[in-house]
Design a protein around this motif. Sequence first.
Motif, PDB file in Angstrom:
ATOM      1  N   TYR A 161      44.044  38.244  27.430  1.00  0.00           N
ATOM      2  CA  TYR A 161      44.713  39.274  28.221  1.00  0.00           C
ATOM      3  C   TYR A 161      43.798  40.492  28.329  1.00  0.00           C
ATOM      4  CZ  TYR A 161      48.564  42.598  29.330  1.00  0.00           C
ATOM      5  OH  TYR A 161      49.384  43.545  29.897  1.00  0.00           O
ATOM      6  N   ALA A 162      43.462  40.884  29.537  1.00  0.00           N
ATOM      7  CA  ALA A 162      42.702  42.114  29.772  1.00  0.00           C
ATOM      8  C   ALA A 162      43.700  43.239  30.033  1.00  0.00           C
ATOM      9  CB  ALA A 162      41.774  41.958  30.969  1.00  0.00           C
ATOM     10  N   CYS A 182      37.941  37.160  30.158  1.00  0.00           N
ATOM     11  CA  CYS A 182      39.379  37.391  30.327  1.00  0.00           C
ATOM     12  C   CYS A 182      39.983  36.390  31.314  1.00  0.00           C
ATOM     13  CB  CYS A 182      39.627  38.814  30.806  1.00  0.00           C
ATOM     14  SG  CYS A 182      39.043  40.078  29.648  1.00  0.00           S
ATOM     15  N   LEU A 189      35.718  41.396  34.482  1.00  0.00           N
ATOM     16  CA  LEU A 189      36.658  40.938  33.462  1.00  0.00           C
ATOM     17  C   LEU A 189      36.500  39.443  33.211  1.00  0.00           C
ATOM     18  CD1 LEU A 189      39.876  42.888  34.554  1.00  0.00           C
ATOM     19  CD2 LEU A 189      38.247  43.507  32.769  1.00  0.00           C
TER      20      LEU A 189
END
Length: 265
Positions: free
Chosen positions: A170-171, A192, A187
Amino acid sequence: MTQAATSAKEITTPTIGIVGGTGLTELEGLEITGEKTITTPWGAPSAPLVTGNLSGVPVIFLARHGNPHRIPPHQVNYRANLWALREAGVRTVIGVNAVGGIHAAMGPAQIVIPDQMVDYTWGRGHTFFEGDIEHVTHIDFTYPYTETLRQALKTAALDEDVHCVDFGVYAATQGPRLETSAEVRRLENDGCDLIGMTGMPEAALAAELELDYACLALVVNWAAGKSDHIITMDEIQEAIDAGMSGVRAILARFIQQDYRPVDRP
């Protein structure tokens, strides 16, 4: 126990806390019993705590963004929210989060139970251990989600025949705007799998209070650049409508599992 945890009330009845949208109280068989307004050293929580009972298990709901939905993710008082839940007797917290999908298996309306996270937020009240404290405290945060709780949510999903993905990084981004496609590529390069704006510091604060914590994420859109069109609120609402029944089914089944928080020395 930590300094923050010892200052909260000790209780004997395990209570489950669910943080998310107001629609989460629409669980089959749930009896709403009232509301609690709790003051904390960190200010007011996002909303009064809604108390309920399902199959003999006490449950407390907290609308993370307020009721009505009005508090943006970077202005949520996460410290007050977590502190209030623990003061009310909660030892197990499930954070329900709307997220964007990066990983190919995490498209709109998919439910994900992530196992890791990367924090990209800034300027949020992110710890209880600051100000007038007796000593500096560092918590271990190797595994940001309680594994036994993650597995219990996975079992609940299997029992309800609700498909979920039981992994993912989870970013946590700042918001309230959505990300650029270049940011999403960054990301993804960081490892992520999904993007949300409320996963931190909620998870870290739960860890500081020695609460079991897990995330039940509903993908509401492909992240920027992962589809051939611009993200719209209509698209997001369609995914919420399609996926929330599964989220509620998992929560209702989980509550009936008699989950017990992890014993801590």
